[in-house]
Scaffold this motif. Structure first.
Motif, PDB file in Angstrom:
ATOM      1  N   PHE A 252       3.368   3.366   1.492  1.00  0.00           N
ATOM      2  CA  PHE A 252       2.054   1.999   0.679  1.00  0.00           C
ATOM      3  C   PHE A 252       3.536   1.974   0.071  1.00  0.00           C
ATOM      4  O   PHE A 252       4.895   2.413  -0.340  1.00  0.00           O
ATOM      5  CB  PHE A 252       1.360   3.119   0.031  1.00  0.00           C
ATOM      6  CG  PHE A 252       1.584   4.684  -0.988  1.00  0.00           C
ATOM      7  CD1 PHE A 252       2.386   3.956  -2.266  1.00  0.00           C
ATOM      8  CD2 PHE A 252       2.291   5.260  -0.960  1.00  0.00           C
ATOM      9  CE1 PHE A 252       2.885   5.211  -3.121  1.00  0.00           C
ATOM     10  CE2 PHE A 252       2.994   6.346  -1.347  1.00  0.00           C
ATOM     11  CZ  PHE A 252       2.765   5.871  -2.212  1.00  0.00           C
ATOM     12  N   GLY A 253       2.553   1.202  -0.796  1.00  0.00           N
ATOM     13  CA  GLY A 253       4.006   0.135  -1.775  1.00  0.00           C
ATOM     14  C   GLY A 253       3.306  -0.358  -2.993  1.00  0.00           C
ATOM     15  O   GLY A 253       1.955  -0.496  -3.589  1.00  0.00           O
ATOM     16  N   SER A 285      -7.811  -8.058  -5.633  1.00  0.00           N
ATOM     17  CA  SER A 285      -7.690  -8.422  -4.413  1.00  0.00           C
ATOM     18  C   SER A 285      -5.863  -8.518  -3.681  1.00  0.00           C
ATOM     19  O   SER A 285      -5.802  -8.125  -2.706  1.00  0.00           O
ATOM     20  CB  SER A 285      -8.253 -10.456  -4.019  1.00  0.00           C
ATOM     21  OG  SER A 285      -9.080 -10.799  -4.863  1.00  0.00           O
ATOM     22  N   PHE A 286      -5.611  -8.360  -4.930  1.00  0.00           N
ATOM     23  CA  PHE A 286      -3.481  -7.969  -4.754  1.00  0.00           C
ATOM     24  C   PHE A 286      -4.239  -6.783  -4.431  1.00  0.00           C
ATOM     25  O   PHE A 286      -2.398  -6.628  -2.718  1.00  0.00           O
ATOM     26  CB  PHE A 286      -3.024  -7.663  -5.799  1.00  0.00           C
ATOM     27  CG  PHE A 286      -2.207  -9.292  -5.958  1.00  0.00           C
ATOM     28  CD1 PHE A 286      -1.445  -9.866  -6.420  1.00  0.00           C
ATOM     29  CD2 PHE A 286      -3.119 -10.213  -6.512  1.00  0.00           C
ATOM     30  CE1 PHE A 286      -0.797 -10.676  -5.740  1.00  0.00           C
ATOM     31  CE2 PHE A 286      -3.013 -11.803  -6.719  1.00  0.00           C
ATOM     32  CZ  PHE A 286      -1.906 -12.473  -6.730  1.00  0.00           C
ATOM     33  N   ASP A 287      -5.104  -5.500  -4.175  1.00  0.00           N
ATOM     34  CA  ASP A 287      -4.336  -4.532  -3.500  1.00  0.00           C
ATOM     35  C   ASP A 287      -4.719  -4.245  -2.386  1.00  0.00           C
ATOM     36  O   ASP A 287      -4.449  -3.815  -1.266  1.00  0.00           O
ATOM     37  CB  ASP A 287      -6.414  -3.584  -4.331  1.00  0.00           C
ATOM     38  CG  ASP A 287      -5.074  -3.081  -6.011  1.00  0.00           C
ATOM     39  OD1 ASP A 287      -4.297  -3.134  -5.882  1.00  0.00           O
ATOM     40  OD2 ASP A 287      -6.262  -2.674  -6.372  1.00  0.00           O
ATOM     41  N   LEU A 288      -5.995  -5.750  -1.309  1.00  0.00           N
ATOM     42  CA  LEU A 288      -6.157  -5.716  -0.216  1.00  0.00           C
ATOM     43  C   LEU A 288      -4.903  -6.400   0.397  1.00  0.00           C
ATOM     44  O   LEU A 288      -4.665  -5.671   1.512  1.00  0.00           O
ATOM     45  CB  LEU A 288      -7.669  -6.261  -0.690  1.00  0.00           C
ATOM     46  CG  LEU A 288      -9.183  -6.057  -0.799  1.00  0.00           C
ATOM     47  CD1 LEU A 288      -9.793  -7.197  -0.853  1.00  0.00           C
ATOM     48  CD2 LEU A 288      -9.176  -5.133   0.028  1.00  0.00           C
ATOM     49  N   LEU A 289      -4.118  -7.269  -0.150  1.00  0.00           N
ATOM     50  CA  LEU A 289      -3.088  -7.491  -0.036  1.00  0.00           C
ATOM     51  C   LEU A 289      -2.091  -6.672   0.593  1.00  0.00           C
ATOM     52  O   LEU A 289      -1.347  -6.004   1.122  1.00  0.00           O
ATOM     53  CB  LEU A 289      -2.078  -8.764  -0.290  1.00  0.00           C
ATOM     54  CG  LEU A 289      -0.759  -9.403  -0.401  1.00  0.00           C
ATOM     55  CD1 LEU A 289      -0.735  -9.692   0.615  1.00  0.00           C
ATOM     56  CD2 LEU A 289      -0.227 -10.407  -1.372  1.00  0.00           C
ATOM     57  N   GLN A 290      -1.787  -5.778   0.100  1.00  0.00           N
ATOM     58  CA  GLN A 290      -0.787  -4.457  -0.306  1.00  0.00           C
ATOM     59  C   GLN A 290      -1.394  -3.091   1.048  1.00  0.00           C
ATOM     60  O   GLN A 290      -0.390  -3.002   1.619  1.00  0.00           O
ATOM     61  CB  GLN A 290      -0.243  -3.205  -1.592  1.00  0.00           C
ATOM     62  CG  GLN A 290       0.250  -2.281  -1.188  1.00  0.00           C
ATOM     63  CD  GLN A 290       1.605  -3.268  -1.513  1.00  0.00           C
ATOM     64  OE1 GLN A 290       2.120  -3.519  -1.937  1.00  0.00           O
ATOM     65  NE2 GLN A 290       1.777  -3.059  -0.428  1.00  0.00           N
ATOM     66  N   VAL A 302       7.763   4.812   1.186  1.00  0.00           N
ATOM     67  CA  VAL A 302       7.642   5.870   2.238  1.00  0.00           C
ATOM     68  C   VAL A 302       7.061   6.793   1.842  1.00  0.00           C
ATOM     69  O   VAL A 302       9.003   7.349   1.651  1.00  0.00           O
ATOM     70  CB  VAL A 302       7.633   5.446   3.732  1.00  0.00           C
ATOM     71  CG1 VAL A 302       9.292   5.447   3.299  1.00  0.00           C
ATOM     72  CG2 VAL A 302       7.099   6.029   5.023  1.00  0.00           C
ATOM     73  N   HIS A 303       6.873   8.029   1.879  1.00  0.00           N
ATOM     74  CA  HIS A 303       7.045   8.891   1.906  1.00  0.00           C
ATOM     75  C   HIS A 303       6.607   9.901   3.326  1.00  0.00           C
ATOM     76  O   HIS A 303       5.471   9.342   4.607  1.00  0.00           O
ATOM     77  CB  HIS A 303       5.381   9.806   1.388  1.00  0.00           C
ATOM     78  CG  HIS A 303       5.738   9.959  -0.013  1.00  0.00           C
ATOM     79  ND1 HIS A 303       5.340  10.544  -1.114  1.00  0.00           N
ATOM     80  CD2 HIS A 303       5.748   8.902  -0.694  1.00  0.00           C
ATOM     81  CE1 HIS A 303       5.136   9.808  -2.070  1.00  0.00           C
ATOM     82  NE2 HIS A 303       5.501   9.113  -2.020  1.00  0.00           N
ATOM     83  N   LEU A 304       7.302  10.633   3.864  1.00  0.00           N
ATOM     84  CA  LEU A 304       7.808  11.441   5.249  1.00  0.00           C
ATOM     85  C   LEU A 304       8.216  13.203   4.973  1.00  0.00           C
ATOM     86  O   LEU A 304       8.398  13.858   3.727  1.00  0.00           O
ATOM     87  CB  LEU A 304       9.162  11.311   5.888  1.00  0.00           C
ATOM     88  CG  LEU A 304       9.221   9.768   5.404  1.00  0.00           C
ATOM     89  CD1 LEU A 304      10.606   9.310   6.662  1.00  0.00           C
ATOM     90  CD2 LEU A 304       8.313   8.652   6.844  1.00  0.00           C
TER      91      LEU A 304
END
Length: 309
Positions: A252-253, A285-290, A302-304
């Motif tokens: 996620f970012g 709408s920007f959340d949907l883009l992300q 990223v979380h690993l």
């Protein structure tokens, strides 16, 4: 103010010795930079894909950022709204860890800062100890902790730090990229008895291109204390090199939110408050883009959860 701070740090960083080899795989870098951002040259490794800042981080530079009085402003960025940060940012990380490991966790948090992750662990009945090189942040952490504790270390000797059977998990939440030699930590973890590693890493992503093309807006992602960034390929390289297994990955970012922030900052000079309110309504709408960037594994973070095989 934050933009000027980045320029000041970048100016110091640019005076450091020139980097000739990739920070991740040690392959010799090309002589010509791939781009310049906020006056720093960056080089993309052709072997592992890692994004390298053009200069080597010396102890003097790192101490200026994190440990001395000049690092006071850095610590201040992480000392406000403690409980809200724990709830909204760090508790989901703990939930992710618990969901994957499904066993009793005894954790060492390296670079624990102000203790947000330690507090989230405490709230979830996870025994955890934290260490950091910034005394101000350690003091703040212990003011908010009851069972878990944070300890000041002048430096990180990973061979000794990880030589313990007290823990089965070690976490570096936004820390590996700040180390002088990340591979020294990965090697020490490989040789330790600790079974699991929880990493949160910022990535070379769309965010960097947004920042690079908008030099009048504060770059949250690349620049200042972030002198280099991992990529999906450079992560795969060190996983293969040390024979680590990925148990889980969570992509996620903030690319979309940073795009909205950039547009808002630039629009402030050209639009009325009424018009700006219309722009801010695009937030959902920007959340949907992300979400689309996250699904394609091209987001800014990223979380690993890694298993030491």
């Amino acid at each position: 103010k934050m933009l000027n701070k980045v320029f000041n740090i970048n100016q110091l960083y640019s005076k450091e010795p020139k980097r000739t080899n990739c920070k991740n795989c040690y392959k010799k870098l090309k002589n010509s930079e791939d781009f310049i951002s906020f006056k720093v040259k960056y080089y993309i490794c052709r072997k592992c894909g890692h994004l390298n800042g053009g200069n080597v981080e010396t102890d003097k530079f790192l101490n200026h950022l994190y440990t001395r009085k000049s690092g006071l402003d850095y610590s201040r960025n992480y000392t406000t709204e403690f409980n809200r940060r724990v709830k909204n940012i760090y508790s989901p990380k703990v939930n992710f860890l618990k969901k994957i490991l499904k066993k009793k966790i005894k954790l060492l948090d390296v670079g624990c800062g102000s203790g947000y992750f330690l507090k989230a662990c405490e709230n979830n009945n996870i025994q955890a100890k934290g260490i950091d090189v910034n005394k101000i942040m350690i003091d703040l952490a212990n003011k908010n902790l009851k069972k878990n504790k944070a300890f000041f270390k002048e430096s990180f000797d990973f061979k000794n730090i990880l030589d313990s059977r007290k823990y089965n998990t070690v976490s570096l939440i936004g820390v590996l990229e700040h180390l002088k030699d990340p591979n020294s930590f990965l090697k020490s973890f490989k040789n330790s008895k600790i079974k699991y590693l929880y990493l949160s890493l910022p990535l070379f992503s769309l965010n960097c291109f947004i920042e690079n093309t908008n030099p009048e807006v504060f770059p949250r992602h690349l620049g200042g204390a972030h002198t280099h960034l991992y990529t999906k390929n450079s992560i795969s390289f060190f996983l293969k090199k040390f024979k680590f297994n990925i148990l889980a990955e969570w992509w996620f970012g903030n690319d979309a939110q940073d795009l909205l922030r950039t547009l808002s900052v630039k629009a402030e000079k050209k639009m009325s408050k009424y018009a700006l309110n219309i722009l801010n309504k695009y937030g959902n709408s920007f959340d949907l883009l992300q979400e689309q960037l996250d699904k394609k594994y091209i987001s800014s973070e990223v979380h690993l959860i890694i298993e030491n095989s």
